[in-house]
Design a protein around this motif. Structure first.
Motif, PDB file in Angstrom:
ATOM      1  N   PRO A 243       0.842  -1.196   0.000  1.00 14.89           N
ATOM      2  CA  PRO A 243       0.000   0.000   0.000  1.00 14.89           C
ATOM      3  C   PRO A 243       0.882   1.253   0.000  1.00 14.89           C
ATOM      4  CG  PRO A 243      -0.677  -1.546   1.726  1.00 14.89           C
ATOM      5  CD  PRO A 243       0.649  -2.025   1.206  1.00 14.89           C
ATOM      6  N   LYS A 245       0.535   5.144   0.954  1.00 12.73           N
ATOM      7  CA  LYS A 245      -0.353   6.114   1.579  1.00 12.73           C
ATOM      8  C   LYS A 245       0.285   7.502   1.552  1.00 12.73           C
ATOM      9  CE  LYS A 245       1.320   5.685   6.330  1.00 12.73           C
ATOM     10  NZ  LYS A 245       0.976   5.393   7.736  1.00 12.73           N
ATOM     11  N   GLY A 266       1.035  -8.820   1.484  1.00 11.93           N
ATOM     12  CA  GLY A 266       0.612  -8.485   0.136  1.00 11.93           C
ATOM     13  C   GLY A 266       1.272  -9.399  -0.877  1.00 11.93           C
ATOM     14  N   ARG A 313       3.394  -0.121  -5.941  1.00 10.60           N
ATOM     15  CA  ARG A 313       2.016   0.013  -5.437  1.00 10.60           C
ATOM     16  C   ARG A 313       1.286  -1.308  -5.606  1.00 10.60           C
ATOM     17  NH1 ARG A 313      -1.417   4.152  -4.260  1.00 10.60           N
ATOM     18  NH2 ARG A 313       0.043   5.728  -5.019  1.00 10.60           N
TER      19      ARG A 313
END
Length: 314
Positions: A243, A245, A266, A313
């Motif tokens: 992720p 952010k 992930g 990403r």
């Protein structure tokens, strides 16, 4: 008579245990787990020599900052997104210290979480947003910026801020209480079974294209279509999908600084030997190693040599 009794007892046991009552099956054999690197091998590269104090250097990877100096000697290199779609490198040295490393730039929030797995490394950087002062002061790093060790830095050719270089030997000498290399989760060994061809791979970090080409057991690396590593490149490239952010830090035009989140889990691709293996990365907290596991539940092993980690990403 005694012999007859013993035989009868044995036969009785056999008959009883072969009756209608179900017998509990044996537990399945555990899947083999790749062992941690041996004491005489680096936990960061899997090569001979455990290494010395760990030094991380934040390196400019904007077009103005290339070519860099010393990055080829790093054990591990992280490619991270920063403002404006460009990237920076976090080069981790332990096995070899080059005469010079840079251009040295400011660190980001992502770096503190990444480096927590290394124990207490030295961190060379040039400046940071005021909001991050607390992080670097209380974080698991020993700061060795020009503010602390001015004599370990020099200005090179080009314009500031793309021309500051550090002397890694002087930086390590100035750092106090720096940890040596430790297990950050890498497992080295023979390639897993299977794998898909991956001689030429294209990824994007931020908005920066990254091109990888397998050659002679290593990967060449190009950014923005321009070759950056053409020989002695990474033996393993980890594409860790994380992720991204927006942090509380903003650049001079007000754009928020992206933060790559490396705690959690992930998808991951491991590239080695011209092939790709897919799996899952997992890290429960900043101080823990990151595990890389294939679909079969077994560790995704790396080829011995330098490791590059692309924080893409997810």
């Amino acid at each position: 008579m005694v012999i007859a009794v013993v035989i009868a007892v044995i036969l009785g046991v056999v008959v009883w245990s072969s009756g209608d009552d179900p017998v509990a099956p044996l537990p399945p054999a555990p899947s083999p787990v790749a062992a941690k690197p041996a004491a005489n091998l680096s936990p960061l590269t899997g090569e001979p020599g455990p290494g010395r104090a760990v030094l991380a250097v934040k390196v400019d990877n904007s077009p103005q900052g290339r070519p860099w100096t010393g990055v080829n000697d790093a054990d591990v290199v992280y490619v991270e997104p920063v403002e404006g779609g460009v990237t920076r490198l976090l080069a981790v040295f332990a096995s070899h210290l080059p005469p010079s490393a840079g251009p040295v730039r400011s660190f980001r929030e992502s770096d503190i979480d990444v480096l927590a797995a290394y124990g207490r490394p030295a961190l060379a950087f040039s400046g940071n947003a005021p909001e991050l002062n607390r992080l670097v002061a209380s974080g698991p790093v020993v700061p060795v910026s020009p503010d602390q060790v001015a004599g370990a830095y020099r200005r090179g050719r080009g314009e500031a801020p793309h021309n500051l270089y550090g002397d890694p030997t002087a930086l390590v000498r100035a750092a106090r209480g720096v940890a040596g290399p430790r297990d950050v989760g890498f497992r080295f060994g023979a390639a897993p079974a299977g794998g898909q061809p991956a001689e030429d791979v294209k990824e994007t970090i931020g908005t920066t294209p990254v091109d990888l080409h397998a050659a002679n057991g290593r990967y060449t690396v190009a950014f923005d279509g321009r070759p950056a590593i053409t020989e002695n490149g990474p033996a393993t490239v980890v594409v860790q999908r994380v992720p991204i952010k927006a942090s509380a830090v903003h650049d001079v035009v007000g754009a928020p600084s992206p933060t790559a989140v490396t705690v959690g889990r992930g998808a991951v691709d491991v590239l080695r030997d011209g092939k790709r293996w897919t799996g899952i990365w997992s890290r429960p907290d900043p101080g823990a190693p990151t595990t890389y596991t294939g679909a079969d539940g077994k560790p995704l092993t790396f080829a011995p040599g330098p490791v590059w980690v692309l924080l893409a990403r997810g």
